[in-house]
Structure formats: C-alpha cells, structure tokens
Enzyme design. Structure first.
Site, PDB file in Angstrom:
ATOM      1  N   GLU A   7       0.848  -1.101  -0.034  1.00 52.59           N
ATOM      2  CA  GLU A   7      -0.050  -0.277  -0.176  1.00 52.59           C
ATOM      3  C   GLU A   7       0.614   0.912   0.278  1.00 52.59           C
ATOM      4  OE1 GLU A   7       0.037  -2.474   2.244  1.00 52.59           O
ATOM      5  OE2 GLU A   7      -1.819  -2.724   3.476  1.00 52.59           O
ATOM      6  N   ASP A  79      -1.237  -5.136   3.847  1.00 54.08           N
ATOM      7  CA  ASP A  79      -1.719  -4.891   5.169  1.00 54.08           C
ATOM      8  C   ASP A  79      -2.900  -6.797   5.560  1.00 54.08           C
ATOM      9  OD1 ASP A  79      -0.263  -3.326   5.661  1.00 54.08           O
ATOM     10  OD2 ASP A  79      -1.128  -2.312   6.375  1.00 54.08           O
ATOM     11  N   ASP A  81      -4.449  -7.134   7.982  1.00 52.33           N
ATOM     12  CA  ASP A  81      -5.765  -7.071   8.757  1.00 52.33           C
ATOM     13  C   ASP A  81      -7.466  -6.579   7.581  1.00 52.33           C
ATOM     14  OD1 ASP A  81      -5.740  -4.622   7.133  1.00 52.33           O
ATOM     15  OD2 ASP A  81      -5.833  -3.337   9.317  1.00 52.33           O
ATOM     16  N   GLU A  83      -8.996  -4.083   6.417  1.00 49.65           N
ATOM     17  CA  GLU A  83      -8.337  -2.671   5.471  1.00 49.65           C
ATOM     18  C   GLU A  83      -6.981  -3.611   4.225  1.00 49.65           C
ATOM     19  OE1 GLU A  83     -10.290   0.122   4.531  1.00 49.65           O
ATOM     20  OE2 GLU A  83     -10.337  -0.886   5.670  1.00 49.65           O
ATOM     21  N   TYR A 290       3.222  -4.715  12.939  1.00 52.20           N
ATOM     22  CA  TYR A 290       1.650  -4.805  12.606  1.00 52.20           C
ATOM     23  C   TYR A 290       0.977  -3.613  13.760  1.00 52.20           C
ATOM     24  CZ  TYR A 290      -1.840  -3.243   9.985  1.00 52.20           C
ATOM     25  OH  TYR A 290      -2.981  -2.604   9.300  1.00 52.20           O
ATOM     26  N   ARG A 292      -1.720  -2.422  14.155  1.00 54.14           N
ATOM     27  CA  ARG A 292      -3.905  -2.107  14.104  1.00 54.14           C
ATOM     28  C   ARG A 292      -3.689  -3.489  14.447  1.00 54.14           C
ATOM     29  NH1 ARG A 292      -2.654   1.133   9.388  1.00 54.14           N
ATOM     30  NH2 ARG A 292      -4.005   3.006   9.648  1.00 54.14           N
ATOM     31  N   HIS A 337      -2.137 -13.155  15.268  1.00 53.88           N
ATOM     32  CA  HIS A 337      -1.549 -11.779  14.976  1.00 53.88           C
ATOM     33  C   HIS A 337      -0.812 -11.889  16.036  1.00 53.88           C
ATOM     34  CE1 HIS A 337      -4.575 -10.098  12.720  1.00 53.88           C
ATOM     35  NE2 HIS A 337      -4.136 -10.829  11.382  1.00 53.88           N
TER      36      HIS A 337
END
Length: 655
Positions: A7, A79, A81, A83, A290, A292, A337
């Site tokens: 991203e 990523d 997650d 999103e 990461y 989040r 995670h």
C-alpha cells in the site's frame, strides 16, 4: 520477474531492501477503488457497493497493469487486517487479475527478511470473508453517514455529520458532561493520627471505632470528626497486630493498538492520530510489528531474543522469566496476530536512528515489550494496627509500609509505588500520640474523558476496532462537536450537545452502546464465515430507513433549533428567540421575516493555562473565526496578534 504490490511507498522501499533482483516492489498508495464522493454509491435495492477508481489513482492503476502484464507472478502483500485484505481484493478487480493463476496473496506481521521469506513460501488466496466484513462495515457506515447527515442539515444546519461509531463516542462525552453538571458532592471526614515511638514517628488512618469498621460516610460532620480527633489525642495508644507478607506485581502485557494509543496519550501527550501516524512509520521502516492489532500474543522467538539481551545487559536474574506468554482477554482477539513489539528486541531506542517523536514512541514500545518478558517485582508489605483507648471510645488505626525486595520488570518499566517505611515496632509497644487531625473530603464526579480514557471505554464496550479509534476522535473534533479543555479533556460544544440530543431522541439505536457493540460482533461473524454480509446490512438498513423517513415528517426544525426568550426585540418589541446557525447560537426576532433583527450571543473565551509566547502580559485563550473554527490567540488582542491553529499545549509537549 515477480511483482510485489503493497500500500505504501515507504513499505515498498523497506521490502525492496530484503528481496532479490527477481522482485520489483510497487505501491498502490492505499485504496485504488472506493465508494464515490458526493453520492450514496450503494444500490439500495441490492445493497451492492458501486466502487469507482478515483482520478488520483488512475495513473497508479495504469502503471501497475503494465508491470503486472510483464511479470511472471503478482504477489499482493498488503496489510494482514480486513482493510489490507480489501485493498488486495480491489487490486485484483481493478487490475483484471481475478482469473489469473499467477496471483498470490501473502501476509506478514513484521517487515523483516525472515518474515518476508516465510510469507513467500506460504502464499494463500484472498480471504473473501475478511473482504466481506470490511464491505459490510463500509456500506453500513456509508448508509448511515449519507442518509442521516442530510437529516441533520435539514433540521439543524449544514456541515454536520453523523456516524455509526462517532455518534456513540459523542454520546459518551455528552452524557459524562451531564453527569458532572448534575453531580452533587457528598461530604465525608477522615481522621489521621501521628504517633511516636522510641525509633521514630509514623502516621496512621482511623479504620475502626468501638470494634466497628468505619464506612466511608460514617464521619459526616466537622464536629463529629473533631470530637473523635480530640479523644484520640488524649488516648492511651499501643501497637496492636503486626502483619508482614510478600506480594508480587506482574508486568503488563505488550501493547495492542488501543493500549498503545492510551499510553501515547498519558505518557507522551500524543493524540491517538499522532500515535498511529508515528507507529505506521515505525512499522513501514521495519522497526516494529504491525500496529493495528487487538492481540497480546508474542512469537516465542521474540521472547528468546529478549531473554538473551536481558541476561547479557541486566543479569541472569532479569531474564529467567522469558519467554513469557500472554493471552488476550477478549474472545474476539485474533491470536494469529502478534502484539506490537520491536522487530529486533535487541535494538535499543538509542540505536534506531529515527530521532524525535518516532524515537520516543519506539522507546515506549521497546520498554513495554522488554518489561513484559521480565520477572515479577517483589515487595514486602507490613501492616500494623494502633489501639487507642480514649475517654469516649476506643479506636483502631492502621499504618503500612512497602519495601521493594526485587525490582524485576520495574527496572525497565518503573511504577509509582516507591518504598515507605515504619519504625521498628513490637506488639504492645507504648506509643505517644503526637497529633490527631480531622480531614474533610468531598466525593467527586467522574472526570471528563481524555483520549486515553475514551479509547479504553470504547474498547471495554466492544465498540470500534483497532483501526477506528484515531479517526473517531479526529472527526468529532473536526466537526466542532467537542473541544479539549485546559486539562486536555473533551468538552462538548453546544452543537455537539444538540446533535446528540436529536440522535438520542429520534435514532436511539445509532447511539446505543449495546446495539453498536452487537454490530461489531456481527462484523466479526462475517469475517469468520458465519454470516452473510448483505443479510447483516439488510437487517440494519430496512428499519433504519423506515424510521428516518418517518422522522423527516415528524421533526420540525423550529422545535430543534429555536428557543423562546423573555428578551424584547429593540426594533419591533416582539420576543427574541435563540436560534442555532452555522456559527453557533444567536438571537433573532420571532417576527422574522417581517423583522430581521439579530443579536450575537458571544460565549466567554476559555483560558488554557499558558502564557502568550509573543508578549509578556497576555494569556492564551480559545477563540473562534467568523466561520466557527477553533483557534488559539492572545487575550490582549488586538494589542498582540499571536494566533495559532495548533494547540500550544501540544507544542509544549513536543519541546
């Protein structure tokens, strides 16, 4: 050649340094498809989102298409997650890669060479359930925002917005302000004695009167407290029971997103938004995992590296607990995670080479992780009772000491409980009463929310997810619904109170804590493949739309934004009314449009406790532009023209 798409250009640059010549790394610069601006963008019959490619993304899409056509393999490395999964899915759609076998999806929790190599060895396909969960959230939030906001424009004024989660956060702040406003303090008293022995003196708190334990409100008046104190002053006092015990204090788990934002606020004075921007840079630079995440899980390897460092740098006794494992209390946390930790635990903050606020945040993350791998701190707590026999009654007072026997994790993550000591005492030792003092107290209302406490409350209720806390807090400030007081706590503005009032009265589900938390659970069920996303959206949207259409007819603007006063219009003699315009409250003649007389209602400016940096006599106060935007200026304006959009308290923290 293999194409890797991420991203962010910073992330691309870091990854490129770990991969060989057979790989080219490109950035999508975030989402390359989204719902359109300026219109709903959702088919209300089918609930299908109508994605578009923004103009700014078209050049990127064309470049990626060209490179993808020339590549033997396309690796989507966004990523891990929801999103990130959605971005990968949108890339497949926009680049026309849906049916191409050469497309692979990889995920990793840290940007390091071993993590990348492991991910490339174990590619997978797009997780459609995660994409669906992200789409459900996006569509419901769009439906609420684009349907409810125009209602507020029509019934209050333009420029307002409502949101599924932001409106709950606003309600929490407004409700807390009402609690504070309506709170009635309750008086109570305590009595503290000072006693002397051959080895020194010490203080003790009254805990019992006549063998009855003292309740918080049992001493209600100054007279009662003084009578007790006077009796203790003249009493015969001796040492009663002496108890000594060992206690331990365990280290906190490593950071999750919410706890990082909370400590970023408490310890560093950072906003949640700033904390996440800095964490993003640290992650993309390969320095932390990461950022989040709602998990406190750690890889065993990270604990082993921490153990080696602790034993080498601090001593064997500080590393014997590592690796120490943690489990998340929340059943919704994803244990696959990891928590937020340094990717190289042996890389101390002074060696990261980033400097400034990035280094300060890295230092916080590094210390929290290393402390989580260290032994418990051990303390010896001694409690003694003092028996005081007075003329009116007999009393028991208690004193305690705490001595640290081993600092353990507090060597790196110190807390505020320092050592306190008592003289050498034995049971039945005679004591001299040096003083007995009554102390007045009042109960206090719960404080206003600050960023840390608001995030913790949202998390405790199960509202929002790691990626949403910072945007929630930003939007309620950007809309002018809340401001921060001199203690950096949230204070609702009049417009925020009015918006909340309308939503609570007419759209209770939108601002209901339990309803919003259940919606989050439904998103999780979609992510786990247990629910179909359009069914979830439909079950929400149908009753919401029916109620909205009904409220358009029922709610009259004059009932919302107009309040009659006893003030007479100086032009026509009719009563003035309070209205709510674009720039706040104002008074207008009730005879409008025949009489167009208006009058300003200026609210006093608030001091924030800082001196003006430009002149010696002024203080910084909050002010507003003609358009209602908050800024900070000198109290001596126009003699001093100091002004700033930035809160000077944040600037002071940085320096």
């Amino acid at each position: 050649m293999k194409l890797v798409i991420v991203e962010s250009p910073t992330k691309a640059k870091t990854i490129e340094g770990f991969l060989g010549k057979n790989f080219v790394v490109e950035s999508s610069y975030g989402h390359i498809r989204d719902l359109p601006k300026g219109k709903l963008g959702v088919d209300e019959a089918t609930l299908e989102p109508q994605y578009v490619i923004p103009t700014k993304a078209r050049k990127t899409i064309n470049k990626l298409k060209k490179v993808a056509s020339e590549s033997e393999e396309v690796i989507l490395a966004t990523d891990e997650d929801r999103e990130g999964e959605a971005i990968a899915w949108h890339l497949m759609q926009a680049l026309g890669l849906g049916a191409v076998a050469k497309v692979k999806r990889i995920v990793f929790h840290e940007i390091t060479k071993p993590a990348l190599e492991q991910a490339i060895k174990k590619p997978r396909t797009i997780n459609e359930h995660l994409v669906d969960a992200q789409q459900a959230r996006r569509v419901i939030d769009r439906l609420v925002g684009y349907k409810l906001s125009p209602f507020l424009w029509k019934k209050i004024r333009g420029g307002l917005s409502a949101g599924r989660v932001q409106s709950v956060a606003l309600r929490l702040i407004v409700d807390r302000e009402e609690e504070i406003k309506n709170f009635t303090p309750r008086e109570y008293w305590t009595v503290r004695g000072i006693f002397g022995s051959a080895d020194g003196q010490f203080g003790a708190e009254l805990t019992e009167i006549g063998n009855k334990k003292l309740g918080k409100f049992d001493i209600a008046t100054a007279r009662d407290a003084q009578l007790i104190a006077n009796d203790i002053k003249k009493s015969d006092a001796r040492v009663g029971d002496i108890n000594t015990k060992q206690i331990i204090k365990k280290p906190l788990p490593p950071f999750t997103t919410s706890t990082l934002q909370q400590d970023g606020s408490r310890r560093l004075g950072f906003s949640a938004k700033k904390t996440m921007l800095l964490a993003q840079k640290l992650y993309e630079g390969g320095l932390i995992t990461y950022m989040r995440t709602d998990s406190v899980h750690l890889s065993r390897e990270s604990g082993v590296v921490a153990k080696v460092w602790l034993e080498e740098k601090l001593g064997v006794e500080y590393g014997k607990s590592a690796p120490r494992a943690y489990r998340s209390k929340s059943k919704l946390a994803q244990e696959a995670h990891e928590a937020i930790r340094p990717t190289k635990p042996n890389l101390i903050p002074e060696q990261v080479g980033v400097g400034g606020d990035e280094e300060r945040l890295y230092d916080l993350i590094w210390k929290r992780f290393m402390a989580s791998q260290m032994p418990d701190a051990r303390f010896e707590v001694t409690t003694i009772s003092v028996k005081a026999k007075g003329a009116r009654n007999h009393y028991q007072l208690k004193a305690s000491s705490i001595i640290m026997k081993f600092d353990g994790f507090q060597r790196i993550w110190p807390s505020q409980n320092g050592n306190t000591s008592l003289p050498e005492l034995k049971k039945d030792d005679v004591l001299k009463v040096l003083e007995a003092t009554p102390e007045q107290h009042f109960t206090e209302a719960s404080p206003r929310y600050n960023e840390a406490s608001l995030i913790k409350t949202l998390e405790d209720f199960g509202i929002g997810r790691p990626s949403t806390y910072a945007p929630i807090i930003s939007v309620i400030q950007d809309r002018g619904y809340v401001v921060k007081d001199k203690n950096r706590r949230f204070l609702p503005e009049e417009i925020g109170k009015l918006v909340n009032q309308i939503l609570v009265q007419h759209f209770p589900n939108i601002v209901d804590v339990d309803f919003t938390a259940r919606m989050e659970e439904e998103f999780d069920e979609i992510a786990n493949g247990l629910e179909e996303w359009k069914k979830t959206v439909a079950s929400f949207y149908k009753p919401f739309l029916e109620n909205l259409n009904k409220k358009y007819e029922e709610v009259k603007k004059t009932e919302v934004v107009q309040e009659m006063t006893d003030v007479k219009c100086e032009k026509c003699g009719r009563q003035m009314v309070i209205k709510f315009g674009r720039f706040g409250k104002f008074m207008a003649c009730s005879g409008y449009p025949d009489c167009k007389n208006t009058r300003n209602m200026k609210e006093p400016a608030e001091k924030i406790g800082l001196a003006c940096p430009k002149c010696p006599d002024g203080e910084i106060i909050t002010r507003r532009t003609k358009r209602g935007r908050l800024f900070f200026g000198c109290s001596r304006y126009p003699a001093c023209d100091y002004a700033s959009w930035q809160d000077p308290r944040e600037e002071k923290i940085k320096s």
